[in-house]
Design a protein around this motif. Structure first.
Motif, PDB file in Angstrom:
ATOM      1  N   LEU A 179      -2.966  -1.991  -4.443  1.00  0.00           N
ATOM      2  CA  LEU A 179      -3.103  -1.082  -5.132  1.00  0.00           C
ATOM      3  C   LEU A 179      -1.811  -1.141  -6.357  1.00  0.00           C
ATOM      4  N   SER A 180      -2.168  -1.046  -7.351  1.00  0.00           N
ATOM      5  CA  SER A 180      -1.105  -1.752  -8.286  1.00  0.00           C
ATOM      6  C   SER A 180      -0.251  -0.561  -9.024  1.00  0.00           C
TER       7      SER A 180
ATOM      8  N   LEU B  83      -3.552   5.351   1.727  1.00  0.00           N
ATOM      9  CA  LEU B  83      -4.148   3.911   1.477  1.00  0.00           C
ATOM     10  C   LEU B  83      -3.067   2.993   0.817  1.00  0.00           C
ATOM     11  N   THR B  84      -2.330   3.662  -0.165  1.00  0.00           N
ATOM     12  CA  THR B  84      -1.436   2.733  -0.488  1.00  0.00           C
ATOM     13  C   THR B  84      -0.523   2.006   0.360  1.00  0.00           C
ATOM     14  N   GLN B  85       0.104   2.813   1.395  1.00  0.00           N
ATOM     15  CA  GLN B  85       0.651   2.250   2.421  1.00  0.00           C
ATOM     16  C   GLN B  85      -0.119   1.258   3.328  1.00  0.00           C
ATOM     17  N   GLN B  86      -1.392   1.859   3.740  1.00  0.00           N
ATOM     18  CA  GLN B  86      -1.945   0.817   4.197  1.00  0.00           C
ATOM     19  C   GLN B  86      -2.482  -0.743   3.802  1.00  0.00           C
TER      20      GLN B  86
ATOM     21  N   GLY C 197      -1.312  -3.980   4.858  1.00  0.00           N
ATOM     22  CA  GLY C 197      -1.733  -5.277   4.478  1.00  0.00           C
ATOM     23  C   GLY C 197      -1.149  -6.411   3.953  1.00  0.00           C
ATOM     24  N   THR C 198      -0.053  -6.313   3.545  1.00  0.00           N
ATOM     25  CA  THR C 198       0.871  -7.506   3.189  1.00  0.00           C
ATOM     26  C   THR C 198       1.436  -8.109   4.499  1.00  0.00           C
ATOM     27  N   ILE C 199       1.811  -7.086   5.369  1.00  0.00           N
ATOM     28  CA  ILE C 199       2.381  -7.664   6.823  1.00  0.00           C
ATOM     29  C   ILE C 199       1.157  -8.488   7.594  1.00  0.00           C
TER      30      ILE C 199
END
Length: 358
Positions: A87-88, A99-102, A107-109
């Motif tokens: 989310l950019s 959702l930004t954290q999720q 999601g990155t990890i």
């Protein structure tokens, strides 16, 4: 696994998450021109944002999964991952803070752990200079305090924190803290500062300032971002493993009012105009690029704001951009996501409902 995988100049097959987005659609051709076989992973949320003056969105194989659903099997055989999907921007964080954290952090990890388990030797993470947040007027380097002011910035800081312990001799994560992006792309955005100022100037004659113009921002052209990804893939792993790098040119730190003046000198018959509620913005940072210049000597951004503003002006003129185009869902990520949820094409967790569009 071949013994030369992950070594300088040996990257042959790369997965790019978010390859159909603003940055990804510029990055893929740069990688392909260097002889890299690219596969994408994108659920194509922004297909409305096609922008003819930016060229065509690259046609490469697409895994077509939400990054939260990737498995190690999906990543087998790749020499590197460029992780762009996120989310950019800051307003998206306000829309769905959790959702930004999720997506951006957890999601990155998840993607990185899948890559590590699959034996992918290099993981290039698109981080952000917004990590510095409220840094003031002084020049800051990668040792400076991280003080993010938004959910977006916090998600990038946490992702870097949790990626670093994954580094070992077989897995090389690197964190590219990009300055604020600008420039023409096949999947255009007009919700970022220089692009937005040019669009306002062209369509209304007004260069609309939402702050008092004093905050500092480093900026980087989207083509230079693409070249930075390539440089990070090809760099000596020992020079970059587990390290963060500001990606910009030190001289390309501008106050917002300086960018507005450049736009005024670029777009005929335009003038600077301040919004009624324009005031100070506590997000202000000037960043040094000395570290990346030393670690990756072959990389140096080529663009500056004057050249970029001219490119943008010629592109919006060629596209005959209208106010409805750039203020609506077509080129604004937040508006598009809100519309997709309202149309039941995205669920409340921003997962695709139905098949991913080609």
């Amino acid at each position: 696994m071949a013994t030369d995988r992950g070594q300088p100049g040996k990257t042959k097959r790369v997965l790019v998450t978010g390859h159909q987005g603003y940055v990804g659609s510029v990055t893929v051709p740069v990688l392909a021109a260097a002889g890299i076989r690219v596969t994408g992973c994108d659920i194509n949320l922004f297909d409305r944002a096609d922008f003819a003056p930016g060229g065509a969105v690259p046609d490469v194989p697409n895994i077509g999964k939400d990054i939260r659903d990737l498995t190690p099997a999906d990543l087998e055989g790749f020499d590197g991952v460029i992780h762009l999907a996120a989310l950019s921007n800051d307003p998206l964080g306000k829309l769905r803070p959790g959702l930004t954290q999720q997506i951006n952090h957890e999601g990155t990890i998840h993607v990185a752990k899948c890559a590590r388990a699959a034996g992918v030797p290099r993981f290039v993470f698109a981080s952000s200079c917004s990590n510095y947040g409220k840094a003031g007027d002084g020049m800051i380097d990668e040792t400076g305090a991280l003080n993010p002011q938004t959910d977006y910035g916090r998600s990038k800081v946490l992702a870097e924190r949790d990626l670093k312990p994954l580094a070992d001799q077989d897995f090389c994560p690197v964190f590219l803290r990009f300055a604020t992006a600008y420039g023409v792309s096949p999947r255009m955005r007009f919700d970022i500062v220089l692009n937005n100022l040019i669009a306002h100037a062209y369509t209304s004659g007004k260069i609309l300032m939402m702050s008092d113009g004093t905050p500092w921002r480093p900026i980087i052209h989207v083509e230079d971002m693409a070249r930075a990804f390539l440089a990070a893939l090809e760099a000596d792993a020992d020079a970059i493993r587990g390290e963060a790098f500001n990606v910009c040119r030190t001289e390309n730190n501008y106050q917002i009012r300086e960018l507005a003046q450049i736009v005024a000198e670029t777009v005929p018959n335009s003038e600077i105009d301040y919004a009624a509620d324009a005031g100070p913005d506590n997000r202000s940072y000037r960043v040094s690029s000395a570290k990346i210049e030393k670690a990756i000597p072959g990389f140096r951004p080529e663009w500056d704001a004057i050249r970029g503003a001219r490119q943008l002006y010629e592109a919006v003129k060629a596209a005959k951009l209208t106010v409805d185009d750039f203020e609506g869902r077509k080129y604004k990520r937040l508006a598009q996501l809100e519309a997709l949820v309202a149309e039941n094409r995205l669920d409340e967790n921003f997962r695709r409902v139905g098949a991913v569009p080609a």
